[in-house]
Write a protein that holds these residues in place. Sequence first.
Motif, mmCIF file in Angstrom:
data_model
loop_
_atom_site.group_PDB
_atom_site.id
_atom_site.type_symbol
_atom_site.label_atom_id
_atom_site.label_comp_id
_atom_site.label_asym_id
_atom_site.label_seq_id
_atom_site.Cartn_x
_atom_site.Cartn_y
_atom_site.Cartn_z
ATOM 1 N N GLN A 39 7.429 -0.138 -1.792
ATOM 2 C CA GLN A 39 7.424 -1.579 -2.006
ATOM 3 C C GLN A 39 7.155 -2.323 -0.699
ATOM 4 O O GLN A 39 7.424 -1.795 0.389
ATOM 5 N N PRO A 40 6.635 -3.533 -0.783
ATOM 6 C CA PRO A 40 6.468 -4.342 0.436
ATOM 7 C C PRO A 40 7.769 -4.441 1.211
ATOM 8 O O PRO A 40 8.840 -4.614 0.624
ATOM 9 N N GLY B 29 8.964 -1.957 2.887
ATOM 10 C CA GLY B 29 9.489 -0.609 3.004
ATOM 11 C C GLY B 29 8.931 0.151 4.194
ATOM 12 O O GLY B 29 8.146 -0.382 4.987
ATOM 13 N N ILE C 85 1.173 -5.205 1.592
ATOM 14 C CA ILE C 85 0.227 -4.760 0.569
ATOM 15 C C ILE C 85 -1.096 -4.376 1.214
ATOM 16 O O ILE C 85 -1.739 -3.394 0.802
ATOM 17 N N THR D 280 -2.144 -0.757 2.314
ATOM 18 C CA THR D 280 -2.564 0.259 1.345
ATOM 19 C C THR D 280 -3.884 0.877 1.769
ATOM 20 O O THR D 280 -4.878 0.174 1.979
ATOM 21 N N VAL E 29 1.166 0.380 -1.085
ATOM 22 C CA VAL E 29 2.227 -0.619 -0.966
ATOM 23 C C VAL E 29 2.066 -1.598 -2.116
ATOM 24 O O VAL E 29 1.077 -2.318 -2.208
ATOM 25 N N SER E 30 3.039 -1.577 -3.007
ATOM 26 C CA SER E 30 2.941 -2.405 -4.208
ATOM 27 C C SER E 30 4.334 -2.682 -4.749
ATOM 28 O O SER E 30 5.225 -1.837 -4.658
ATOM 29 N N SER E 31 4.482 -3.849 -5.352
ATOM 30 C CA SER E 31 5.750 -4.178 -5.990
ATOM 31 C C SER E 31 5.697 -3.838 -7.473
ATOM 32 O O SER E 31 6.683 -4.024 -8.185
#
Length: 115
Positions: A13-14, A16, A88, A91, A113-115
């Motif tokens: 997640q963003p 992280g 994000i 990525t 990187v994603s929520s």
Amino acid sequence: EVQLVESGGNLVQPGGSLRLSCAASGFTFSSSFMSWVRQAPGKELEWVSRINTVSGRSAYADSVKGRFTISRDNAKNTLFLQLNSLKIEDTAVYYCVKGLGYTPRGQGTQVTVSS
């Protein structure tokens, strides 16, 4: 024959963190500059960071400065990249490279990187 094997990529997640590793063989790791580069979807390869084997000095792209840290373990012939405060736009497929260019490099490890 130079061999570079990256690992440690994952979905995060963003905000992280991840730690990437690169196992190196086939050359004298302790006397080689090493770098990390990345390639985001639909974009060209982008230099991320490099480390001087002798001095230990490192350099970073502006886009990752203050968030990523490159390091190495010469006893284990392993290069690392600590990724903190991930965004994000981080990525990409991350590659380790022997030297200061874009080759030779490994097969890469995917960081998403994603929520």
